[in-house]
Design a protein around this motif. Sequence first.
Motif, mmCIF file in Angstrom:
data_model
loop_
_atom_site.group_PDB
_atom_site.id
_atom_site.type_symbol
_atom_site.label_atom_id
_atom_site.label_comp_id
_atom_site.label_asym_id
_atom_site.label_seq_id
_atom_site.Cartn_x
_atom_site.Cartn_y
_atom_site.Cartn_z
ATOM 1 N N VAL A 1 0.836 -1.207 0.000
ATOM 2 C CA VAL A 1 0.000 0.000 0.000
ATOM 3 C C VAL A 1 0.865 1.248 0.000
ATOM 4 C CG1 VAL A 1 -1.927 -1.167 1.091
ATOM 5 C CG2 VAL A 1 -0.199 -0.065 2.508
ATOM 6 N N ASN A 2 2.160 1.077 0.254
ATOM 7 C CA ASN A 2 3.150 2.161 0.151
ATOM 8 C C ASN A 2 4.499 1.498 -0.087
ATOM 9 O OD1 ASN A 2 4.517 1.636 2.772
ATOM 10 N ND2 ASN A 2 2.520 2.225 3.606
ATOM 11 N N PRO A 3 5.556 2.282 -0.400
ATOM 12 C CA PRO A 3 6.857 1.674 -0.748
ATOM 13 C C PRO A 3 7.505 0.877 0.387
ATOM 14 C CG PRO A 3 6.736 3.926 -1.542
ATOM 15 C CD PRO A 3 5.540 3.720 -0.649
ATOM 16 N N ARG A 4 7.005 1.047 1.629
ATOM 17 C CA ARG A 4 7.682 0.403 2.756
ATOM 18 C C ARG A 4 6.918 -0.766 3.354
ATOM 19 N NH1 ARG A 4 7.506 5.578 3.169
ATOM 20 N NH2 ARG A 4 5.792 5.497 4.679
ATOM 21 N N SER A 5 5.686 -0.965 2.941
ATOM 22 C CA SER A 5 4.866 -1.991 3.588
ATOM 23 C C SER A 5 4.297 -2.959 2.575
ATOM 24 C CB SER A 5 3.703 -1.334 4.356
ATOM 25 O OG SER A 5 4.193 -0.429 5.311
#
Length: 120
Positions: free
Chosen positions: A101-105
């Motif tokens: 859902v985002n670049p880190r998760s």
Amino acid sequence: QVQLVESGGGLVQAGGSLRLSCVASGSIFSIGAVAWYRQAPGKQRELVAAMLSSGSTNYADSVKGRFTISRDNAKNTVYLQMNSLKPEDTAVYYCNARLSVNPRSEYTYWGQGTQVTVSS
């Protein structure tokens, strides 16, 4: 809210074909590995087919040469083409995907399942 929704299941005679679809909806940054699992009554859930983001695939021995997994990243959709269906393919089929859902998760999501019944 991110979710996976399967469709395409149904009743088919042995030797027939079905194509399952799995659409990922919601605020999705990217889709990683995807897979289809199935669970027959009284049995454990088993991996049917998987595809990495690289495009490499893996199939259960029982479906090799009959089933094909594919993906359309532009449509956030995963497919399972099932040919030469057998009564032993009868099961609830589940879509599985690693979604960011985002670049880190990145998380694993499951669909609600779609019933496939193959009559002899």
